[in-house]
Design a protein around this motif. Sequence first.
Motif: not given
Length: 260
Positions: A216-229
Motif C-alpha cells: 500500500a506504500i505508493v507514490q502520491g499518498k500522505c505518510v506519517n512514519a515513526r521510528g528512529t534516525l
Amino acid sequence: MSASCHTPRLARFAILAVTGATALSVAACGSSNKSSPSSTSTSTSTVTSTTTSPAPAQGEAQVNGLIASVAGNSIQVTKEDNTNAAVNFTSTTKVTEVAPATLSDVTSGSCITVRPTTEVQGAQPVTAESVRVSPSVNGSCPPAKQSGQGSTSTPPPGSPTPAPAKPKPMRGSVASVTGNTITVAGTDASGNTTQTPVTVDDKTRYSKLTTATPDAIVQGKCVNARGTLDNGGTLQATTIKLRAPVDGKCGGPVKQPHGG
C-alpha cells in the motif's frame, strides 16, 4: 634417687614439646584462615570489573509528508516545507491506512473514536463532528490519548485572538447503533464504565483505520512514519500510517480524531 629425678624431668620436657607443637599448628591454621577472605575479595573484584551497562535507548523521530517515490524498501518523502526525507521500512514495520467510511461501517463491538462538536460532560449526549472506526489493540479499545495543556499566558496587546481549543476526543467500543445514535461504552477518569449517546448528522465525517501491507506504500499518498534516525539521517520506521491527500496536499501529520 638419681633415676627417679630424671623421670619427671623427661615427662615435663615431653609435655612442653607437645604444647609447643600444638601452638605452632594453631598459629598456622589461623594464618591460613585469614588468607581466604583476601582471595575471595580479589575474585569478587575481578567479576565486578567485567560488568557493562546497557546502551541507552534512542528517542523516537517521525517524518510527515507526501510520498515522492518508492524504491524497494526505501521511501522518499516531500515534507510540508518542501525539503526531502528518506524513510526505510522492513517486513516488521506496522502499516495502517486511513480510508473513507460511512455510518454502516460503525458496528456493535468495533472500536470508535469520536471528535465531538462540544466538550463531553460526563455521559451527556453529544453530536459527532467526526467518527473513526479502528482495529482493536490486543482485543480491547485503548483510551484516547490526552493532549498536553495549552499555554495559559496572556497574549501581548494587539496579537490575534487565539482559536478556541477543540473538544477532547472520546474513545471506546460501540455498544449499539440505533438510527442516528451511536452508544459508546467507555470508562471515566475514575475507571467507572460509561455509556455515552452520540448523535450523527449529515455534517459528520467518517473514516476507518485499517491494517495494510507494504504494497500500500505508493507514490502520491500522505505518510506519517515513526521510528528512529540512523547515523545518515534516514528514518528506520517501526510504524507507517497512510492516507489520501486533499487537493494534492497532506497538511502535516496524519490527523486522527483520537490524537494518535
